[in-house]
Design an enzyme around this catalytic site. Sequence first.
Site, PDB file in Angstrom:
ATOM      1  N   GLU A 108       0.958  -1.180   0.648  1.00 25.42           N
ATOM      2  CA  GLU A 108       0.073   0.027  -0.351  1.00 25.42           C
ATOM      3  C   GLU A 108       0.994   1.416   0.245  1.00 25.42           C
ATOM      4  O   GLU A 108       0.867   2.550  -0.494  1.00 25.42           O
ATOM      5  CB  GLU A 108      -0.962  -0.227   0.748  1.00 25.42           C
ATOM      6  CG  GLU A 108      -2.298  -1.005   1.423  1.00 25.42           C
ATOM      7  CD  GLU A 108      -2.895  -1.542   2.241  1.00 25.42           C
ATOM      8  OE1 GLU A 108      -2.507  -1.576   3.384  1.00 25.42           O
ATOM      9  OE2 GLU A 108      -4.306  -1.427   2.182  1.00 25.42           O
ATOM     10  N   GLU A 128      -3.111  -9.430   3.962  1.00 26.32           N
ATOM     11  CA  GLU A 128      -3.823  -9.185   5.053  1.00 26.32           C
ATOM     12  C   GLU A 128      -5.050 -10.334   5.939  1.00 26.32           C
ATOM     13  O   GLU A 128      -5.687 -10.202   6.317  1.00 26.32           O
ATOM     14  CB  GLU A 128      -4.759  -8.113   5.482  1.00 26.32           C
ATOM     15  CG  GLU A 128      -4.055  -6.421   4.876  1.00 26.32           C
ATOM     16  CD  GLU A 128      -3.118  -6.550   4.119  1.00 26.32           C
ATOM     17  OE1 GLU A 128      -2.971  -7.267   2.510  1.00 26.32           O
ATOM     18  OE2 GLU A 128      -2.159  -5.381   3.521  1.00 26.32           O
TER      19      GLU A 128
HETATM   20  N1  T1G Z   1       4.392  -6.921  11.985  1.00 25.54           N
HETATM   21  C1  T1G Z   1       5.455  -7.531  12.547  1.00 25.54           C
HETATM   22  N2  T1G Z   1       6.578  -8.316  12.863  1.00 25.54           N
HETATM   23  C2  T1G Z   1       6.153  -9.051  11.960  1.00 25.54           C
HETATM   24  C3  T1G Z   1       5.671  -8.586  10.215  1.00 25.54           C
HETATM   25  C4  T1G Z   1       4.707  -7.619  10.422  1.00 25.54           C
HETATM   26  N3  T1G Z   1       4.229  -7.389   9.125  1.00 25.54           N
HETATM   27  N4  T1G Z   1       6.253 -10.395   9.591  1.00 25.54           N
HETATM   28  C5  T1G Z   1       7.411 -10.538  10.114  1.00 25.54           C
HETATM   29  N5  T1G Z   1       7.570 -10.267  11.334  1.00 25.54           N
HETATM   30  C6  T1G Z   1       8.312 -10.665  12.263  1.00 25.54           C
HETATM   31  C7  T1G Z   1       8.522 -11.936  12.650  1.00 25.54           C
HETATM   32  O1  T1G Z   1       7.426 -12.167  13.622  1.00 25.54           O
HETATM   33  C8  T1G Z   1       9.570 -12.654  12.934  1.00 25.54           C
HETATM   34  O2  T1G Z   1       9.484 -12.277  14.077  1.00 25.54           O
HETATM   35  C9  T1G Z   1      10.434 -12.024  12.112  1.00 25.54           C
HETATM   36  O3  T1G Z   1       9.833 -10.817  12.055  1.00 25.54           O
HETATM   37  C10 T1G Z   1      10.953 -12.975  10.506  1.00 25.54           C
HETATM   38  O4  T1G Z   1       9.063 -12.870  10.118  1.00 25.54           O
HETATM   39  C11 T1G Z   1      -2.731  -1.690   7.359  1.00 25.54           C
HETATM   40  C12 T1G Z   1      -2.761  -4.215   8.446  1.00 25.54           C
HETATM   41  C13 T1G Z   1       7.895 -10.568   5.592  1.00 25.54           C
HETATM   42  C14 T1G Z   1       7.744 -12.828   4.350  1.00 25.54           C
HETATM   43  O5  T1G Z   1       0.478 -10.223   6.488  1.00 25.54           O
HETATM   44  O6  T1G Z   1       4.926 -13.129   5.842  1.00 25.54           O
HETATM   45  O7  T1G Z   1      -0.541  -4.199   7.159  1.00 25.54           O
HETATM   46  O8  T1G Z   1      10.410 -14.702  14.807  1.00 25.54           O
HETATM   47  O9  T1G Z   1      10.049 -15.295  10.577  1.00 25.54           O
HETATM   48  O10 T1G Z   1      10.318 -16.344   7.142  1.00 25.54           O
HETATM   49  O11 T1G Z   1      -2.994  -3.078   5.553  1.00 25.54           O
HETATM   50  O12 T1G Z   1       6.919 -12.368   8.083  1.00 25.54           O
HETATM   51  O13 T1G Z   1      12.072 -13.068  14.488  1.00 25.54           O
HETATM   52  O14 T1G Z   1      10.992 -12.489  16.684  1.00 25.54           O
HETATM   53  O15 T1G Z   1       7.933 -14.413   8.874  1.00 25.54           O
HETATM   54  O16 T1G Z   1      11.440 -13.889   5.340  1.00 25.54           O
HETATM   55  C15 T1G Z   1       0.576  -7.395   6.241  1.00 25.54           C
HETATM   56  C16 T1G Z   1       3.557 -11.382   7.698  1.00 25.54           C
HETATM   57  C17 T1G Z   1       0.388  -7.202   7.624  1.00 25.54           C
HETATM   58  C18 T1G Z   1       3.274 -10.173   6.228  1.00 25.54           C
HETATM   59  C19 T1G Z   1       8.844 -12.788   6.470  1.00 25.54           C
HETATM   60  N6  T1G Z   1       2.413  -8.329   5.928  1.00 25.54           N
HETATM   61  N7  T1G Z   1       5.216 -11.244   7.515  1.00 25.54           N
HETATM   62  O17 T1G Z   1       8.923 -13.950   6.273  1.00 25.54           O
HETATM   63  O18 T1G Z   1      10.489 -14.011   8.634  1.00 25.54           O
HETATM   64  S1  T1G Z   1      -1.030  -6.097   8.472  1.00 25.54           S
HETATM   65  C20 T1G Z   1       1.681  -9.783   6.549  1.00 25.54           C
HETATM   66  C21 T1G Z   1       5.353 -12.383   6.078  1.00 25.54           C
HETATM   67  C22 T1G Z   1      -1.266  -4.812   7.141  1.00 25.54           C
HETATM   68  C23 T1G Z   1      -2.212  -2.553   6.280  1.00 25.54           C
HETATM   69  C24 T1G Z   1      -2.157  -4.179   6.924  1.00 25.54           C
HETATM   70  C25 T1G Z   1       6.640 -13.049   6.595  1.00 25.54           C
HETATM   71  C26 T1G Z   1       7.956 -12.341   5.949  1.00 25.54           C
HETATM   72  P1  T1G Z   1      10.526 -12.803  14.770  1.00 25.54           P
HETATM   73  P2  T1G Z   1       9.597 -14.216   8.848  1.00 25.54           P
HETATM   74  P3  T1G Z   1       9.978 -14.705   6.469  1.00 25.54           P
END
Ligand code: T1G
Length: 697
Positions: A108, A128
């Site tokens: 976004e 999301e």
């Molecule tokens: N927020 C907070 N922490 C996050 C995070 C996030 N969005 N994404 C990853 N982490 C942390 C995760 O908990 C882990 O922590 C570390 O980063 C490595 O993650 C307004 C409302 C990006 C593809 O759904 O899909 O945006 O265990 O082990 O395999 O519209 O993380 O090391 O302490 O998964 O390399 C939308 C979620 C949010 C993407 C990386 N975004 N993340 O994968 O590492 S809502 C998502 C992932 C939003 C807006 C809306 C994956 C990754 P720790 P990992 P990875």
Amino acid sequence: MGNINACVDLQRDGDVAVIVMDNPPVNALGFALRDGLMQAFARARDDAGVRLVVLTGTERAFSGGADITEFGKPPREPNLRQVITAIEDLPKPVVAAIQGVALGGGLELALGCHYRVAAPKARLGLPEIKLGLLPGAGGTQRLPRLIGIEKALEIIVTGDPVPAPAALALGMVEAMLDGPFPAAAVAWARQNATAPRRLRERTDKLEPARADAGLIDRVAAPLLKRARAQQAARACAEAVRAAAEKSFDEGAALERQFFMELVKSDESKALRHVFFSEREAQKVPNLPAGVEPRKVLRAAVIGAGTMGGGISMCFANAGIPVTVIETSQEALDRGLGRVEGNYNTSVKRGSITADEAARRRALLEGKLDFAAIADADIVIEAVFEEMELKKQIFRELDRHAKPGAVIASNTSYLDINEMAAVTSRPGDVLGMHFFSPANVMRLLEVVRGAKTSPEALATAVAVGRAIGKVPVVVGVCDGFVGNRMLARRGAQGERLLLEGALPQEVDRALTDFGFRMGPFAMGDLAGLDIGWRLRQARGTRAIVADALVEAGRLGQKTGKGYYAYGADGRTPTPDPEVEKLITDASASLQIQRRAISQQEILERLLFPMINEGARILEEGIAARAGDIDVIWLHGYNWPAYRGGPMFYAGLVGLPYVASRLEAFADASGDASLRPAPLLARLAASGEGFGSVGTARG
Ligand code: T1G
């Protein structure tokens, strides 16, 4: 360290301002990053020497989206929508230079920029919905304006990432650049970024939906059908419909309203719990600092049966050479033939190419001699579940395995400590409990023996991740975590049949809850003789289940079990023969059958499992309640949008769970149904399972 704040650096490349996001690990758009971006863009806007702006992140991530840990906390401005609007309103062209991932709010943010370029391995998406949410920072309004309603709907409702080449073809990015970032993006920007093109002002891509009122319903219907998070999926579709039918501001307001509703929903709280629990569960509890997993370059598997073959495929699929050991050429040929068949099926289905199947098959070799395990870094025993046989195998492995090799058993319930005791290296011995089919099911219970070393444990968890599993560390007990809790559900299932329910009523309670199959249909699929043999070995009885097996009703493989199976051999039909067998069993026990409500069936199946989960936490067999949830999600198809048994208990309320368990114990006289001490304590104190101390000592 950035010069704007800890997360943001503002650099100059001639007349181009380069804003770099660096908030490890994935540039989650938490307050500090949002605040830094606002300041950096204000400076770039006001600097007369700046003609255009390039926004970039790190090689791993442009941005992984909003910071999910901030949800449920008081909002802090600037919020993400304000940051994106400020960028879109900039009077100078802004180019998003995407490496790694641009997901959720990260994409976004890029949509608020006026142009987007991506590195070839970048992935863009709006996941999301996988958190029970919808894009809440303009994604449902800007993406349709960029690529049209149909493609935008698919990306938003599936939540699947789009690789850069496909993103280029869709028009999500203007260019895919090979060169080093951000220099390649700056050069591209100088040539192509001529004006601030604001997506919120575009409508041409919305014309087809505006001209064809039925388009959205036609495109959305199959997507909604497949979606697991139903509430969020409907909201996504309605927000995208608003993009076609309303103004940008009206659509954005509706998106916001939906987001605020969804973020408070049980479905989203469950999916966010799953997101973090899956990551937490893969961390070895109490691992001493500095302990590193050993390198695993070669694997060996003992036994080429269904499990051994499936486990071997996991290694070959991950590119790790694997040697399979069998006792006879005939058994080896049969096992490798099954593996061949699995690969051929995958090729027929189109899930892998013939070349890829050949590559994987070439990594898998069969041998008849234990000496062939000499250079394996990990050896997994997957022979018949008989302790004396396993101990004999472990003595051989101890003789032939190289020093430092991890030696694991795939046993589903036998005592790892007994196996370790017959070796000279108990520190290298542990359990790796795969779930059938091993090459498909993601769960891997890593069973920590009393003497298992931290290195061996870290190695098994690292290998589990490397072969695409979700490894969860558990302790030694009968059934470890998943099967120990499953046994509680199974016992209640049998009781419910004797007290008045029929198989289809019990199964429906769980399928209506969200499981793909109920316990009896699942039993028929797996084969009722498996449980029967286990009970024979333990000297226990299950009247109905045993009667079915003794009547030759083993499930799908004999065309009948709890159900009858028609021509396709898979569709279960209630069978009057079974109903008679059940009512006769009730009569033989002088049990007065009664009608049992779906609610009571559901609670009788789930609450004793939750109670066993509380005992498992008390005993330290599992380190965290979330670990138990992850085990049930990935080993037993617990519906993700219900969060897992321990999370679900919190939703229902531990006091209610405890009170119902008391009632079940009173009604049945089965004291084992009384609330476990931990459950009773938490119910009394009003705490949840999440408050339970984490790792074992
Ligand atoms: N927020 C907070 N922490 C996050 C995070 C996030 N969005 N994404 C990853 N982490 C942390 C995760 O908990 C882990 O922590 C570390 O980063 C490595 O993650 C307004 C409302 C990006 C593809 O759904 O899909 O945006 O265990 O082990 O395999 O519209 O993380 O090391 O302490 O998964 O390399 C939308 C979620 C949010 C993407 C990386 N975004 N993340 O994968 O590492 S809502 C998502 C992932 C939003 C807006 C809306 C994956 C990754 P720790 P990992 P990875």
